[in-house]
Design a protein around this motif. Sequence first.
Motif, short mmCIF file in Angstrom:
data_model
loop_
_atom_site.label_atom_id
_atom_site.label_comp_id
_atom_site.label_asym_id
_atom_site.label_seq_id
_atom_site.Cartn_x
_atom_site.Cartn_y
_atom_site.Cartn_z
N VAL A 42 61.68 75.62 15.13
CA VAL A 42 61.00 76.42 14.11
C VAL A 42 59.69 77.00 14.65
O VAL A 42 59.45 78.22 14.56
CB VAL A 42 60.73 75.56 12.86
N ILE A 43 58.84 76.16 15.22
CA ILE A 43 57.55 76.64 15.72
C ILE A 43 57.73 77.65 16.84
O ILE A 43 57.04 78.68 16.91
CB ILE A 43 56.67 75.46 16.19
N GLU A 44 58.67 77.38 17.73
CA GLU A 44 58.90 78.29 18.86
C GLU A 44 59.39 79.65 18.39
O GLU A 44 59.01 80.69 18.94
CB GLU A 44 59.91 77.65 19.83
N ASN A 45 60.24 79.66 17.36
CA ASN A 45 60.68 80.94 16.80
C ASN A 45 59.52 81.69 16.17
O ASN A 45 59.39 82.91 16.35
CB ASN A 45 61.79 80.71 15.76
N ILE A 46 58.67 80.99 15.45
CA ILE A 46 57.51 81.63 14.84
C ILE A 46 56.62 82.24 15.91
O ILE A 46 56.16 83.39 15.79
CB ILE A 46 56.72 80.60 13.99
N LEU A 68 51.02 78.27 7.80
CA LEU A 68 52.25 79.01 7.49
C LEU A 68 53.40 78.06 7.21
O LEU A 68 54.19 78.27 6.28
CB LEU A 68 52.59 79.95 8.65
N LEU A 69 53.50 77.00 8.01
CA LEU A 69 54.54 75.99 7.78
C LEU A 69 54.39 75.35 6.40
O LEU A 69 55.37 75.11 5.70
CB LEU A 69 54.48 74.92 8.87
N GLN A 70 53.14 75.08 6.03
CA GLN A 70 52.89 74.48 4.72
C GLN A 70 53.26 75.44 3.59
O GLN A 70 53.89 75.04 2.60
CB GLN A 70 51.43 74.07 4.59
N LEU A 71 52.87 76.71 3.74
CA LEU A 71 53.22 77.72 2.73
C LEU A 71 54.72 77.80 2.53
O LEU A 71 55.20 77.93 1.40
CB LEU A 71 52.67 79.08 3.15
N CYS A 72 55.46 77.70 3.62
CA CYS A 72 56.92 77.89 3.57
C CYS A 72 57.69 76.57 3.49
O CYS A 72 58.93 76.58 3.54
CB CYS A 72 57.37 78.70 4.79
N GLY A 73 56.97 75.47 3.38
CA GLY A 73 57.63 74.18 3.22
C GLY A 73 58.47 73.77 4.42
O GLY A 73 59.57 73.22 4.27
N LEU A 74 57.95 74.01 5.61
CA LEU A 74 58.71 73.74 6.84
C LEU A 74 58.07 72.67 7.71
O LEU A 74 58.51 72.46 8.85
CB LEU A 74 58.88 75.03 7.65
N TYR A 105 52.08 91.18 18.87
CA TYR A 105 50.89 90.93 19.69
C TYR A 105 49.90 90.02 18.97
O TYR A 105 48.69 90.20 19.07
CB TYR A 105 50.22 92.25 20.09
N VAL A 106 50.46 89.05 18.23
CA VAL A 106 49.64 88.10 17.50
C VAL A 106 49.76 86.73 18.16
O VAL A 106 50.87 86.24 18.38
CB VAL A 106 50.10 87.98 16.02
N LYS A 107 48.63 86.13 18.49
CA LYS A 107 48.61 84.78 19.03
C LYS A 107 48.07 83.87 17.94
O LYS A 107 46.88 83.88 17.63
CB LYS A 107 47.74 84.69 20.28
N MET A 108 48.95 83.08 17.34
CA MET A 108 48.57 82.23 16.22
C MET A 108 47.98 80.91 16.71
O MET A 108 48.51 80.29 17.63
CB MET A 108 49.78 81.96 15.33
N SER A 109 46.91 80.49 16.07
CA SER A 109 46.32 79.20 16.40
C SER A 109 47.16 78.09 15.78
O SER A 109 48.01 78.34 14.91
CB SER A 109 44.89 79.11 15.86
N LYS A 110 46.93 76.84 16.21
CA LYS A 110 47.67 75.72 15.64
C LYS A 110 47.41 75.62 14.14
O LYS A 110 48.32 75.32 13.37
CB LYS A 110 47.24 74.42 16.33
N GLN A 111 46.18 75.88 13.74
CA GLN A 111 45.84 75.82 12.32
C GLN A 111 46.59 76.90 11.52
O GLN A 111 47.07 76.64 10.41
CB GLN A 111 44.33 76.00 12.13
N GLU A 112 46.69 78.10 12.08
CA GLU A 112 47.40 79.19 11.40
C GLU A 112 48.89 78.87 11.28
O GLU A 112 49.52 79.15 10.24
CB GLU A 112 47.19 80.50 12.15
#
Length: 236
Positions: free
Chosen positions: A88-92, A111-117, A100-107
Amino acid sequence: MSQTLIECQNITKSYEKTEVLQQINLSIEEGEMIAVIGPNGAGKTTFIETLLGIRRYDSGSIHYWTPSYLKHIGVQLQTTPFFPGLNVIENIKMFAAFYYVKMSKQEIQALLQLCGLQQVEKKEASKLSGGQQKRLAIAIALVHNPKLVFLDEPTAALDPRSRKDIHDMIKALKEQSKTVVFTSHDMDEVTKLANRVIFIQSGQIVAHGSPEQLCQSYEANTLDEVYFYLTRSDLQ
């Protein structure tokens, strides 16, 4: 005062001799939750794909709030081609890289929390349940923090628990002031989520308004009754 994100004027589209979209006029305002409904083959998918620039229209005009609108739109399709072998995380992260977005661990965690993942973040995407895959598809549509989100039948073929989870996600997007346009055949879902309904029939917008306004206009108790009335064979 809300901003107009998309304004369509007299959009037409034909395939050979069949007119799929006929003089479509529609504006999408910032913060709206819009449901696009209608029977199969009515032109809903063609209309959405036209708004996204996937299909070219024959005549009319579409004005967007910014020339770089594609960078600010997220799309969840009925099927999302997840990368095989990736969790899941690798796909995100992979889809975020396309923007061209580099998401931080917090971000990512937010997102995982918002989507229940959170509980399946290390699970291979292809092995998720149907509901989890839909939630991941929506998460992927949100990796670049879009202003406008298109969801194509986000709860189709899901069980009641999974449908409720998706509904809660969509409500959370509304609380974040996202503008959401979704398609659905579930009139109860539309009633719960949409503040504006666009009914497309035979390539035309034949009715629009809030669920309450449509029920009042057609002297109906539910949107199902409105749907049944507008799709009567003697009206075609």
